[in-house]
Design an enzyme around this catalytic site. Structure first.
Site, PDB file in Angstrom:
ATOM      1  N   THR A 120       0.870  -1.348  -0.072  1.00  0.00           N
ATOM      2  CA  THR A 120      -0.060   0.015   0.114  1.00  0.00           C
ATOM      3  C   THR A 120       0.803   1.341  -0.026  1.00  0.00           C
ATOM      4  OG1 THR A 120      -1.825  -1.092   1.208  1.00  0.00           O
ATOM      5  CG2 THR A 120      -1.850   1.302   1.369  1.00  0.00           C
ATOM      6  N   SER A 158       1.969   5.143  -2.412  1.00  0.00           N
ATOM      7  CA  SER A 158       2.429   5.695  -3.462  1.00  0.00           C
ATOM      8  C   SER A 158       3.287   4.702  -4.399  1.00  0.00           C
ATOM      9  CB  SER A 158       2.734   7.096  -3.433  1.00  0.00           C
ATOM     10  OG  SER A 158       4.008   7.201  -2.796  1.00  0.00           O
ATOM     11  N   ALA A 180       7.901   1.605   1.947  1.00  0.00           N
ATOM     12  CA  ALA A 180       8.219   1.838   3.615  1.00  0.00           C
ATOM     13  C   ALA A 180       8.444   3.333   3.666  1.00  0.00           C
ATOM     14  CB  ALA A 180       9.547   1.047   3.929  1.00  0.00           C
ATOM     15  N   LYS A 214       6.793   1.351   8.928  1.00  0.00           N
ATOM     16  CA  LYS A 214       5.841   1.402   8.126  1.00  0.00           C
ATOM     17  C   LYS A 214       4.241   1.753   8.570  1.00  0.00           C
ATOM     18  CE  LYS A 214       4.889  -1.864   4.936  1.00  0.00           C
ATOM     19  NZ  LYS A 214       4.696  -0.840   3.936  1.00  0.00           N
ATOM     20  N   GLY A 247       0.415   5.021   5.642  1.00  0.00           N
ATOM     21  CA  GLY A 247      -0.520   5.022   4.792  1.00  0.00           C
ATOM     22  C   GLY A 247      -1.741   4.328   5.355  1.00  0.00           C
ATOM     23  N   GLU A 277      -0.467  -5.278   5.992  1.00  0.00           N
ATOM     24  CA  GLU A 277       0.687  -5.226   5.330  1.00  0.00           C
ATOM     25  C   GLU A 277       1.646  -6.246   6.257  1.00  0.00           C
ATOM     26  OE1 GLU A 277       1.199  -0.649   3.654  1.00  0.00           O
ATOM     27  OE2 GLU A 277       1.956  -1.096   5.675  1.00  0.00           O
TER      28      GLU A 277
HETATM   29  C1  5RP Z   1       1.291   2.119   4.232  1.00  0.00           C
HETATM   30  C2  5RP Z   1       2.916   2.140   4.243  1.00  0.00           C
HETATM   31  C3  5RP Z   1       3.599   2.740   2.973  1.00  0.00           C
HETATM   32  O1  5RP Z   1       4.585   1.767   2.286  1.00  0.00           O
HETATM   33  C4  5RP Z   1       4.404   3.980   3.160  1.00  0.00           C
HETATM   34  O2  5RP Z   1       3.720   4.753   3.873  1.00  0.00           O
HETATM   35  C5  5RP Z   1       5.077   4.483   2.322  1.00  0.00           C
HETATM   36  O3  5RP Z   1       4.478   5.135   1.395  1.00  0.00           O
HETATM   37  P1  5RP Z   1       4.904   5.890   0.152  1.00  0.00           P
HETATM   38  O4  5RP Z   1       5.434   4.625  -0.813  1.00  0.00           O
HETATM   39  O5  5RP Z   1       3.782   6.407  -0.455  1.00  0.00           O
HETATM   40  O6  5RP Z   1       6.003   6.757   0.551  1.00  0.00           O
HETATM   41  O7  5RP Z   1       3.613   1.596   5.042  1.00  0.00           O
HETATM   42  O8  5RP Z   1       0.841   1.810   5.325  1.00  0.00           O
END
Ligand code: 5RP
Length: 233
Positions: free
Chosen positions: A28, A30, A86, A97, A100, A106
């Protein structure tokens, strides 16, 4: 490369580790979403037989839109590989993590997998964990008591700083896919990530925390000029 181009480069390189017949955990965020998009094209172009387990409703919706075949852990309990982003990773492949809000699914999906590959831009690769606030998933019932216990446990492991319940601009609490709250721990430094993680998870009311220790097997980090592989040191 810009940070987003680095995320894309890491995601594209992760395709090298995907083989037909695999059961994949789909992360999860971007970066993971870049991967899911590249994966969908790759599967169509190469005619691969891939089935995915998404780590959030958001990823499930995207993967479905892109035509990827999905399943769930009750039907497919053993996965070959999870690929996920991450918020922070260190040279021992310890991760923070949950930025999001999907840390629980996860972690469940990653630990049901033989391997976990982290994909990230280089800003996520840090000397020591903790600048990114550590997310902790907490059951709403009695959450203030749980939070006070988290403060005490944090102290035992050399951490202090604000612990803030995640909410929107109108102070409406963020709810995870499992209808729990997220508390973000602004500790800045985690002197003992292993101890802290175990300590937090011993508190009744804490479902899990965003430290992933001993789970990731490799990382692909996008850099200004390309991608680097990080293996556990
Ligand atoms: C979601 C997560 C994501 O992997 C983490 O927040 C990284 O997000 P992004 O790829 O948007 O930088 O742990 O729960």
């Amino acid at each position: 490369m810009t940070p987003d181009e680095q995320k894309q480069a890491a995601s594209r390189r992760a395709l090298d580790y995907v083989e037909s017949g695999m059961k994949l955990g789909l992360g999860t965020g971007s970066t993971a979403e870049h991967f899911v998009r590249f994966l969908a094209t790759h599967v169509t172009e190469k005619g691969l037989d891939i089935v995915g387990v998404p780590t959030s409703e958001r990823t499930a919706a995207l993967a479905t839109r892109l035509g990827l075949r999905l399943t769930h852990l009750d039907e497919t309990p053993y996965l070959d590989l999870t690929i996920d982003g991450a918020d922070e990773l260190d040279s021992q492949l310890r991760l923070v993590k949950g930025g999001g809000g999907a840390l629980l699914r996860e972690k469940i999906v990653a630990t049901a997998s033989d391997r976990m590959i982290v994909i990230a831009d280089e800003s996520k690769f840090v000397k020591s964990l903790g600048k990114f606030p550590l997310p902790v998933e907490v059951i709403p019932f009695g959450c203030e008591v749980t939070m006070r216990k988290m403060v005490d446990v944090a102290k035992d492991f050399g951490c202090s700083g604000k612990i803030i319940r995640r909410a929107d601009e109108f102070d409406v609490p963020f709810l995870t896919d499992s209808n729990n709250f997220i508390y973000d721990c602004h500790f800045n430094l985690l002197p003992d990530p292993d101890g802290l993680s175990a300590g937090l998870n011993r508190i009744a009311g804490v479902v899990d925390n965003g430290l992933f220790i001993g789970i990731a097997t490799m990382a692909i980090v996008g850099t200004v000029t390309g991608t680097d592989i990080v293996s556990r040191s």
